[in-house]
Design a protein around this motif. Structure first.
Motif, PDB file in Angstrom:
ATOM      1  N   ALA A 175       2.029  -2.896  -3.370  1.00 57.43           N
ATOM      2  CA  ALA A 175       1.838  -3.425  -2.018  1.00 57.43           C
ATOM      3  C   ALA A 175       0.558  -2.830  -1.437  1.00 57.43           C
ATOM      4  O   ALA A 175       0.044  -1.834  -1.937  1.00 57.43           O
ATOM      5  CB  ALA A 175       3.022  -3.077  -1.116  1.00 57.43           C
ATOM      6  N   SER A 176       0.098  -3.440  -0.374  1.00 57.21           N
ATOM      7  CA  SER A 176      -1.110  -3.005   0.315  1.00 57.21           C
ATOM      8  C   SER A 176      -0.738  -2.443   1.684  1.00 57.21           C
ATOM      9  O   SER A 176       0.238  -2.889   2.297  1.00 57.21           O
ATOM     10  CB  SER A 176      -2.041  -4.197   0.489  1.00 57.21           C
ATOM     11  OG  SER A 176      -3.074  -3.887   1.379  1.00 57.21           O
ATOM     12  N   ALA A 177      -1.515  -1.498   2.178  1.00 60.33           N
ATOM     13  CA  ALA A 177      -1.255  -0.926   3.498  1.00 60.33           C
ATOM     14  C   ALA A 177      -1.443  -1.953   4.608  1.00 60.33           C
ATOM     15  O   ALA A 177      -0.921  -1.777   5.706  1.00 60.33           O
ATOM     16  CB  ALA A 177      -2.157   0.280   3.741  1.00 60.33           C
ATOM     17  N   SER A 178      -2.158  -3.028   4.328  1.00 58.91           N
ATOM     18  CA  SER A 178      -2.326  -4.066   5.347  1.00 58.91           C
ATOM     19  C   SER A 178      -1.071  -4.918   5.508  1.00 58.91           C
ATOM     20  O   SER A 178      -0.922  -5.623   6.504  1.00 58.91           O
ATOM     21  CB  SER A 178      -3.526  -4.955   5.016  1.00 58.91           C
ATOM     22  OG  SER A 178      -3.316  -5.626   3.792  1.00 58.91           O
ATOM     23  N   HIS A 179      -0.162  -4.838   4.536  1.00 60.75           N
ATOM     24  CA  HIS A 179       1.119  -5.533   4.645  1.00 60.75           C
ATOM     25  C   HIS A 179       2.192  -4.660   3.997  1.00 60.75           C
ATOM     26  O   HIS A 179       2.471  -4.771   2.811  1.00 60.75           O
ATOM     27  CB  HIS A 179       1.077  -6.906   3.966  1.00 60.75           C
ATOM     28  CG  HIS A 179       2.400  -7.609   4.030  1.00 60.75           C
ATOM     29  ND1 HIS A 179       2.925  -8.079   5.207  1.00 60.75           N
ATOM     30  CD2 HIS A 179       3.304  -7.885   3.077  1.00 60.75           C
ATOM     31  CE1 HIS A 179       4.104  -8.626   4.964  1.00 60.75           C
ATOM     32  NE2 HIS A 179       4.355  -8.521   3.678  1.00 60.75           N
ATOM     33  N   ILE A 180       2.763  -3.772   4.787  1.00 64.39           N
ATOM     34  CA  ILE A 180       3.809  -2.870   4.290  1.00 64.39           C
ATOM     35  C   ILE A 180       5.126  -3.640   4.295  1.00 64.39           C
ATOM     36  O   ILE A 180       5.587  -4.086   5.346  1.00 64.39           O
ATOM     37  CB  ILE A 180       3.894  -1.606   5.156  1.00 64.39           C
ATOM     38  CG1 ILE A 180       2.558  -0.859   5.098  1.00 64.39           C
ATOM     39  CG2 ILE A 180       5.036  -0.708   4.693  1.00 64.39           C
ATOM     40  CD1 ILE A 180       2.459   0.324   6.028  1.00 64.39           C
ATOM     41  N   PRO A 181       5.758  -3.797   3.131  1.00 64.01           N
ATOM     42  CA  PRO A 181       6.933  -4.656   3.021  1.00 64.01           C
ATOM     43  C   PRO A 181       8.263  -3.987   3.390  1.00 64.01           C
ATOM     44  O   PRO A 181       9.293  -4.244   2.772  1.00 64.01           O
ATOM     45  CB  PRO A 181       6.910  -5.047   1.535  1.00 64.01           C
ATOM     46  CG  PRO A 181       6.322  -3.858   0.864  1.00 64.01           C
ATOM     47  CD  PRO A 181       5.293  -3.321   1.832  1.00 64.01           C
TER      48      PRO A 181
ATOM     49  N   PHE B 148      11.226  17.841   3.904  1.00 68.14           N
ATOM     50  CA  PHE B 148      11.580  16.628   3.168  1.00 68.14           C
ATOM     51  C   PHE B 148      13.060  16.549   2.830  1.00 68.14           C
ATOM     52  O   PHE B 148      13.536  15.524   2.357  1.00 68.14           O
ATOM     53  CB  PHE B 148      10.781  16.556   1.860  1.00 68.14           C
ATOM     54  CG  PHE B 148       9.310  16.377   2.080  1.00 68.14           C
ATOM     55  CD1 PHE B 148       8.776  15.128   2.340  1.00 68.14           C
ATOM     56  CD2 PHE B 148       8.444  17.457   2.033  1.00 68.14           C
ATOM     57  CE1 PHE B 148       7.431  14.951   2.543  1.00 68.14           C
ATOM     58  CE2 PHE B 148       7.087  17.300   2.231  1.00 68.14           C
ATOM     59  CZ  PHE B 148       6.578  16.044   2.492  1.00 68.14           C
ATOM     60  N   LYS B 149      13.805  17.625   3.058  1.00 66.50           N
ATOM     61  CA  LYS B 149      15.197  17.680   2.631  1.00 66.50           C
ATOM     62  C   LYS B 149      16.008  16.526   3.218  1.00 66.50           C
ATOM     63  O   LYS B 149      16.095  16.356   4.439  1.00 66.50           O
ATOM     64  CB  LYS B 149      15.819  19.007   3.031  1.00 66.50           C
ATOM     65  CG  LYS B 149      17.240  19.176   2.514  1.00 66.50           C
ATOM     66  CD  LYS B 149      17.727  20.572   2.717  1.00 66.50           C
ATOM     67  CE  LYS B 149      19.148  20.810   2.346  1.00 66.50           C
ATOM     68  NZ  LYS B 149      19.730  20.052   1.309  1.00 66.50           N
ATOM     69  N   ASP B 150      16.569  15.749   2.309  1.00 64.22           N
ATOM     70  CA  ASP B 150      17.439  14.621   2.660  1.00 64.22           C
ATOM     71  C   ASP B 150      16.768  13.562   3.543  1.00 64.22           C
ATOM     72  O   ASP B 150      17.444  12.830   4.255  1.00 64.22           O
ATOM     73  CB  ASP B 150      18.729  15.113   3.320  1.00 64.22           C
ATOM     74  CG  ASP B 150      19.523  16.014   2.404  1.00 64.22           C
ATOM     75  OD1 ASP B 150      19.508  15.773   1.182  1.00 64.22           O
ATOM     76  OD2 ASP B 150      20.147  16.972   2.899  1.00 64.22           O
ATOM     77  N   LYS B 151      15.457  13.480   3.483  1.00 66.39           N
ATOM     78  CA  LYS B 151      14.719  12.481   4.263  1.00 66.39           C
ATOM     79  C   LYS B 151      14.324  11.297   3.383  1.00 66.39           C
ATOM     80  O   LYS B 151      14.213  11.403   2.170  1.00 66.39           O
ATOM     81  CB  LYS B 151      13.443  13.103   4.854  1.00 66.39           C
ATOM     82  CG  LYS B 151      13.682  14.248   5.798  1.00 66.39           C
ATOM     83  CD  LYS B 151      14.265  13.772   7.095  1.00 66.39           C
ATOM     84  CE  LYS B 151      14.230  14.774   8.197  1.00 66.39           C
ATOM     85  NZ  LYS B 151      15.089  15.885   8.150  1.00 66.39           N
ATOM     86  N   ARG B 152      14.113  10.172   4.034  1.00 67.98           N
ATOM     87  CA  ARG B 152      13.601   8.969   3.361  1.00 67.98           C
ATOM     88  C   ARG B 152      12.097   8.936   3.603  1.00 67.98           C
ATOM     89  O   ARG B 152      11.657   8.896   4.748  1.00 67.98           O
ATOM     90  CB  ARG B 152      14.272   7.728   3.937  1.00 67.98           C
ATOM     91  CG  ARG B 152      15.789   7.713   3.685  1.00 67.98           C
ATOM     92  CD  ARG B 152      16.474   6.736   4.549  1.00 67.98           C
ATOM     93  NE  ARG B 152      16.179   7.125   5.941  1.00 67.98           N
ATOM     94  CZ  ARG B 152      16.578   6.462   6.999  1.00 67.98           C
ATOM     95  NH1 ARG B 152      17.265   5.364   6.874  1.00 67.98           N
ATOM     96  NH2 ARG B 152      16.280   6.868   8.216  1.00 67.98           N
ATOM     97  N   VAL B 153      11.330   8.969   2.509  1.00 65.68           N
ATOM     98  CA  VAL B 153       9.883   9.133   2.599  1.00 65.68           C
ATOM     99  C   VAL B 153       9.162   7.903   2.050  1.00 65.68           C
ATOM    100  O   VAL B 153       9.501   7.408   0.974  1.00 65.68           O
ATOM    101  CB  VAL B 153       9.427  10.381   1.812  1.00 65.68           C
ATOM    102  CG1 VAL B 153       7.923  10.587   1.970  1.00 65.68           C
ATOM    103  CG2 VAL B 153      10.184  11.619   2.268  1.00 65.68           C
ATOM    104  N   LEU B 154       8.168   7.451   2.787  1.00 63.74           N
ATOM    105  CA  LEU B 154       7.302   6.362   2.349  1.00 63.74           C
ATOM    106  C   LEU B 154       5.906   6.936   2.132  1.00 63.74           C
ATOM    107  O   LEU B 154       5.346   7.573   3.032  1.00 63.74           O
ATOM    108  CB  LEU B 154       7.235   5.267   3.417  1.00 63.74           C
ATOM    109  CG  LEU B 154       6.318   4.084   3.104  1.00 63.74           C
ATOM    110  CD1 LEU B 154       6.870   3.282   1.933  1.00 63.74           C
ATOM    111  CD2 LEU B 154       6.152   3.211   4.332  1.00 63.74           C
ATOM    112  N   GLU B 155       5.368   6.740   0.940  1.00 64.52           N
ATOM    113  CA  GLU B 155       4.007   7.201   0.664  1.00 64.52           C
ATOM    114  C   GLU B 155       3.075   6.009   0.521  1.00 64.52           C
ATOM    115  O   GLU B 155       3.239   5.172  -0.374  1.00 64.52           O
ATOM    116  CB  GLU B 155       3.951   8.059  -0.596  1.00 64.52           C
ATOM    117  CG  GLU B 155       2.570   8.641  -0.804  1.00 64.52           C
ATOM    118  CD  GLU B 155       2.480   9.594  -1.962  1.00 64.52           C
ATOM    119  OE1 GLU B 155       1.342   9.852  -2.400  1.00 64.52           O
ATOM    120  OE2 GLU B 155       3.509  10.074  -2.447  1.00 64.52           O
ATOM    121  N   VAL B 156       2.109   5.933   1.402  1.00 64.54           N
ATOM    122  CA  VAL B 156       1.122   4.864   1.421  1.00 64.54           C
ATOM    123  C   VAL B 156      -0.018   5.234   0.468  1.00 64.54           C
ATOM    124  O   VAL B 156      -0.613   6.297   0.601  1.00 64.54           O
ATOM    125  CB  VAL B 156       0.562   4.658   2.841  1.00 64.54           C
ATOM    126  CG1 VAL B 156      -0.479   3.554   2.864  1.00 64.54           C
ATOM    127  CG2 VAL B 156       1.684   4.387   3.828  1.00 64.54           C
TER     128      VAL B 156
END
Length: 97
Positions: free
Chosen positions: A76-82, A19-27
């Motif tokens: 937000a919903s996983a059916s529409h990730i913004p 994860f170091k210096d990464k951009r992370v998206l958690e659904v």
């Protein structure tokens, strides 16, 4: 009730993902229980969930944990990730199904 008091979940996450210096998206981040196990290593973490009550808890915990400005929570919903697909290096989906 404390989930995973031995910290196996966090150890496993960090064993397989850097994860170091990464951009992370958690659904489906919910209250951020998993989020806070890796967010400190990331450069940006965005968790989203349709449950606004859970997001209130996550935001309050983020302030308590002094996460700074690199941890964000969105409704937000996983059916529409913004977000565009190029925005993140890593996407996590756990315990959301």
């Amino acid at each position: 009730m404390q989930k995973d008091p031995e910290g196996f979940e966090q150890k496993t996450l960090h064993k397989f993902v850097d994860f170091k210096d990464k951009r992370v998206l958690e659904v489906g981040c919910g209250e951020g229980r998993l989020t806070f196990k890796y967010a400190a290593a990331s450069s940006l973490t965005v968790g989203f969930d349709p449950d606004h009550s859970a997001l209130r808890v996550a935001r309050a915990d983020a302030q308590d944990k002094s996460c700074g400005t690199h941890v964000h929570f969105a409704g937000a919903s996983a059916s529409h990730i913004p977000f565009s697909k190029e925005t993140f290096d890593i996407a996590i989906l756990a315990w959301s199904l």
